[in-house]
Design an enzyme around this catalytic site. Structure first.
Site, short mmCIF file in Angstrom:
data_model
loop_
_atom_site.label_atom_id
_atom_site.label_comp_id
_atom_site.label_asym_id
_atom_site.label_seq_id
_atom_site.Cartn_x
_atom_site.Cartn_y
_atom_site.Cartn_z
N LYS A 220 0.67 -1.22 0.02
CA LYS A 220 0.05 -0.10 0.08
C LYS A 220 0.86 1.18 -0.13
CE LYS A 220 -4.43 -1.82 1.36
NZ LYS A 220 -5.56 -2.03 2.08
N ARG A 254 -3.69 -10.11 4.81
CA ARG A 254 -3.95 -10.00 3.40
C ARG A 254 -2.70 -9.47 2.66
NH1 ARG A 254 -6.09 -6.80 -0.53
NH2 ARG A 254 -7.76 -7.84 -1.95
#
Ligand code: 9MG
Length: 273
Positions: A220, A254
């Site tokens: 991210k 995840r």
């Protein structure tokens, strides 16, 4: 603690690794490589070999700025992949906020719904309540198209916590057992770097809501901001973030880089008291 998802009961006394399978042309980290059915299935099988405990299959990118896709497009992307993988040895999660995609994916063999909209779409609660699927309720502020423009909170951890508590109450009121629920603060979904870091530091507080916590930080932009690395060069940062999440109470991470994450968690487990 066990997480009930469809045919499976996952023992979360050890953290689990959810591998990401994007069936999208514009995924921010896969560059569209997995658009083709064959590529997605091959990628999914590789993640299983690498030690994934859950596969998360998505047909619509939720990265900041991503455009929505139609229900039919999403179904066309994910259903053939789920049908092909149905019967594998680990749970299949469908990453969607659309009730009709949830319904079709669960009928095709998915065991879990990963909903970045926390079952707030009209009809979503009803669709999943009728099944035995596991559900991830995630927090976000805004929509992918605008969520990073001006995220704003008075106290991010408190507000995210309150939201997730309310969504857990809505889910249980709809008849979904707590054993089927998992929560996620939604790193990067309408959050500044400061917000994300506060959530990560306080991740343990979410475990007090009584259900397992899922954390998704893989590749991210917050990791790009911290390290100065481009998206394809964030594996080390992603693994560090996964390890920190687990150390602070996450039961599921995840990730894109399953093999490396599994190895790091094995080392962590070896010294865990
Ligand atoms: C679909 N998706 C992208 N990022 C995610 C995250 O952090 N958590 C969950 N549950 N889903 C995500």
């Amino acid at each position: 603690m066990f997480f009930h998802c469809g045919k499976f009961k996952l023992d979360l006394s050890q953290p689990k690794v959810m591998g990401i399978v994007n069936v999208t042309p514009d995924s921010f980290s896969d560059g569209g490589r997995h658009l083709a059915f064959e590529a997605a299935v091959e990628h999914a099988r590789r993640l299983i070999e690498e030690g994934a405990d859950i596969l998360d299959i998505g047909g619509e990118s939720t990265r900041p700025g991503a455009d929505p896709v139609s229900e039919q497009q999403e179904l066309d992307r994910v259903l053939p992949v789920i049908e092909e993988l149905a019967g594998i040895s680990i749970p299949i999660s469908i990453d969607t906020y659309k009730p009709e995609v949830m319904r079709a994916a669960l009928a095709a063999g998915a065991d879990m719904v990963n909903d970045v909209n926390a079952l707030q779409s009209e009809g979503a609660l009803d669709v999943v309540a009728k099944t035995t699927a596991g559900i991830c309720l995630m927090h976000k502020q805004g929509a992918p198209q605008n969520m990073q423009q001006q995220p704003h909170y008075q106290q991010v951890s408190v507000e995210v916590n309150t939201f997730l508590r309310e969504r857990l109450a809505a889910a249980t009121a709809a008849g979904i057992a707590l054993e089927r629920l998992i929560i996620d603060p939604g790193f990067g979904f309408g959050k500044s770097l400061e917000h994300n870091l506060a959530l990560l530091k306080n991740l343990h507080a979410f475990t007090l809501l009584g259900v397992p916590v899922l954390a998704g930080l893989s590749r991210k932009s917050m990791l790009g901001t911290i390290t100065g690395r481009e998206v394809g060069d964030r594996m080390a940062a992603s693994i560090a973030a996964a390890l920190i999440s687990v150390q602070r109470g996450a039961s599921v991470v995840r990730v894109h880089d399953v093999r490396a994450t599994v190895d790091v968690l094995k080392v962590w487990r070896a010294i865990k008291e």
